[in-house]
Design a protein around this motif. Structure first.
Motif, PDB file in Angstrom:
ATOM      1  N   SER A   1      24.949  87.641  97.098  1.00 50.00           N
ATOM      2  CA  SER A   1      24.773  88.942  96.613  1.00 50.00           C
ATOM      3  C   SER A   1      26.034  89.749  96.524  1.00 50.00           C
ATOM      4  CB  SER A   1      23.863  89.584  97.518  1.00 50.00           C
ATOM      5  OG  SER A   1      23.167  90.212  97.976  1.00 50.00           O
ATOM      6  N   ASP A   2      26.940  89.477  97.401  1.00 49.47           N
ATOM      7  CA  ASP A   2      28.230  90.141  97.251  1.00 49.47           C
ATOM      8  C   ASP A   2      28.858  89.725  95.922  1.00 49.47           C
ATOM      9  OD1 ASP A   2      28.336  91.623  99.488  1.00 49.47           O
ATOM     10  OD2 ASP A   2      29.331  90.074 100.674  1.00 49.47           O
ATOM     11  N   LEU A   3      28.644  88.536  95.601  1.00 46.31           N
ATOM     12  CA  LEU A   3      29.219  88.042  94.364  1.00 46.31           C
ATOM     13  C   LEU A   3      28.515  88.713  93.188  1.00 46.31           C
ATOM     14  CD1 LEU A   3      31.180  86.085  93.046  1.00 46.31           C
ATOM     15  CD2 LEU A   3      29.360  84.384  93.177  1.00 46.31           C
ATOM     16  N   THR A   4      27.257  88.871  93.260  1.00 47.70           N
ATOM     17  CA  THR A   4      26.504  89.475  92.189  1.00 47.70           C
ATOM     18  C   THR A   4      26.893  90.937  92.101  1.00 47.70           C
ATOM     19  OG1 THR A   4      24.695  88.052  92.805  1.00 47.70           O
ATOM     20  CG2 THR A   4      24.181  89.754  91.291  1.00 47.70           C
ATOM     21  N   THR A   5      27.023  91.561  93.223  1.00 47.92           N
ATOM     22  CA  THR A   5      27.411  92.956  93.247  1.00 47.92           C
ATOM     23  C   THR A   5      28.813  93.067  92.666  1.00 47.92           C
ATOM     24  OG1 THR A   5      26.151  93.231  95.248  1.00 47.92           O
ATOM     25  CG2 THR A   5      27.646  94.970  94.728  1.00 47.92           C
ATOM     26  N   HIS A   8      28.564  92.552  89.081  1.00 46.56           N
ATOM     27  CA  HIS A   8      27.924  93.697  88.491  1.00 46.56           C
ATOM     28  C   HIS A   8      28.894  94.874  88.448  1.00 46.56           C
ATOM     29  CE1 HIS A   8      24.730  96.273  87.204  1.00 46.56           C
ATOM     30  NE2 HIS A   8      24.885  97.090  88.279  1.00 46.56           N
ATOM     31  N   GLU A   9      29.594  95.100  89.486  1.00 45.99           N
ATOM     32  CA  GLU A   9      30.566  96.206  89.521  1.00 45.99           C
ATOM     33  C   GLU A   9      31.683  95.939  88.522  1.00 45.99           C
ATOM     34  OE1 GLU A   9      31.948  96.659  93.512  1.00 45.99           O
ATOM     35  OE2 GLU A   9      30.036  97.472  94.141  1.00 45.99           O
ATOM     36  N   ALA A  10      32.090  94.681  88.403  1.00 51.29           N
ATOM     37  CA  ALA A  10      33.133  94.337  87.456  1.00 51.29           C
ATOM     38  C   ALA A  10      32.633  94.582  86.027  1.00 51.29           C
ATOM     39  CB  ALA A  10      33.568  92.904  87.629  1.00 51.29           C
ATOM     40  N   GLN A  11      31.385  94.231  85.776  1.00 47.74           N
ATOM     41  CA  GLN A  11      30.821  94.462  84.452  1.00 47.74           C
ATOM     42  C   GLN A  11      30.719  95.965  84.192  1.00 47.74           C
ATOM     43  OE1 GLN A  11      27.095  92.280  84.520  1.00 47.74           O
ATOM     44  NE2 GLN A  11      28.048  90.476  83.586  1.00 47.74           N
ATOM     45  N   GLN A  12      30.291  96.694  85.246  1.00 44.87           N
ATOM     46  CA  GLN A  12      30.196  98.147  85.129  1.00 44.87           C
ATOM     47  C   GLN A  12      31.589  98.725  84.830  1.00 44.87           C
ATOM     48  OE1 GLN A  12      27.763 100.422  85.148  1.00 44.87           O
ATOM     49  NE2 GLN A  12      26.179  98.909  85.321  1.00 44.87           N
ATOM     50  N   ARG A  14      34.079  97.121  83.580  1.00 42.79           N
ATOM     51  CA  ARG A  14      34.506  96.705  82.231  1.00 42.79           C
ATOM     52  C   ARG A  14      33.814  97.550  81.190  1.00 42.79           C
ATOM     53  NH1 ARG A  14      32.906  93.522  78.219  1.00 42.79           N
ATOM     54  NH2 ARG A  14      31.114  92.695  79.232  1.00 42.79           N
ATOM     55  N   LEU A  15      32.539  97.804  81.331  1.00 44.35           N
ATOM     56  CA  LEU A  15      31.796  98.626  80.385  1.00 44.35           C
ATOM     57  C   LEU A  15      32.351 100.048  80.366  1.00 44.35           C
ATOM     58  CD1 LEU A  15      28.062  97.548  80.836  1.00 44.35           C
ATOM     59  CD2 LEU A  15      29.489  97.228  78.837  1.00 44.35           C
ATOM     60  N   LEU A  16      32.652 100.571  81.518  1.00 47.59           N
ATOM     61  CA  LEU A  16      33.219 101.904  81.619  1.00 47.59           C
ATOM     62  C   LEU A  16      34.593 101.918  80.937  1.00 47.59           C
ATOM     63  CD1 LEU A  16      32.922 104.807  82.730  1.00 47.59           C
ATOM     64  CD2 LEU A  16      34.045 104.000  84.793  1.00 47.59           C
ATOM     65  N   ALA A  17      35.378 100.892  81.215  1.00 48.81           N
ATOM     66  CA  ALA A  17      36.706 100.810  80.617  1.00 48.81           C
ATOM     67  C   ALA A  17      36.563 100.638  79.102  1.00 48.81           C
ATOM     68  CB  ALA A  17      37.493  99.664  81.208  1.00 48.81           C
ATOM     69  N   GLN A  18      35.593  99.822  78.704  1.00 49.11           N
ATOM     70  CA  GLN A  18      35.348  99.623  77.273  1.00 49.11           C
ATOM     71  C   GLN A  18      34.919 100.930  76.647  1.00 49.11           C
ATOM     72  OE1 GLN A  18      35.828  96.685  75.508  1.00 49.11           O
ATOM     73  NE2 GLN A  18      35.370  97.885  73.683  1.00 49.11           N
TER      74      GLN A  18
END
Length: 175
Positions: A1-5, A8-12, A14-18
């Motif tokens: 779950s740390d990995l998923t988090t 998920h945070e990395a995607q968030q 990235r999406l925010l940066a995008q």
């Protein structure tokens, strides 16, 4: 779950940066569009100013051409007037010269006529003196009892004729 988090945070992130990148890109595109529009407006303003300047130059050139044509016309008229005045002066000089020549010719002719008349007068005076001498001798002869008297009075007529001609010549010379 740390990995998923983490994913998920990395995607968030990235999406925010995008999203931020897209927003910045939109802002940059809008700024570029505004700058392009502003540049086009300035170009159009310059083109209008340039067109106006070109029209002013064309109008000035047209005015210059009108002034040049008017000046050429004035110069031609002035030249024509100068030629007319020159011709009038030349004609007047020729006329004056002709009058002077005519007067000079008349003067010479009169002087020649006077010389002829004076010569004729001298000849007539000589004839008159000769006729008077002859007449005087005849009358002396008839007074001295020579018995010589002319049948006709031709010497007296000659003297009278010479006197009349001399008088006419003197009158003509006096004129």
């Amino acid at each position: 779950s740390d990995l998923t988090t983490g994913i998920h945070e990395a995607q968030q992130a990235r999406l925010l940066a995008q999203s931020q990148h897209d927003e910045e890109e939109q802002q940059l595109k809008a700024t570029i569009a505004d700058l392009n529009l502003k540049a086009r407006r300035e170009d159009m303003g310059r083109e209008r100013a340039l067109a106006a300047l070109k029209q002013q130059i064309a109008a000035m050139e047209a005015q210059q051409e009108v002034v040049r044509a008017s000046l050429d016309d004035a110069n031609r008229a002035l030249l024509q007037k100068e030629q007319q005045v020159t011709k009038l002066v030349q004609d007047a000089r020729e006329e004056e010269w002709g009058k002077q020549q005519s007067v000079e010719s008349a003067r010479i002719e009169l002087e020649q006529r006077i010389l002829v008349l004076e010569r004729q007068r001298a000849e007539l005076e000589t004839k008159l003196a000769a006729a008077e001498n002859t007449s005087s001798r005849k009358s002396k002869r008839s007074n001295h009892g020579t018995g010589y008297e002319s049948d006709d009075d031709s010497d007296g007529e000659t003297a009278s004729l010479v006197h009349g001609t001399a008088r006419r010549l003197q009158e003509e010379v006096g004129r």
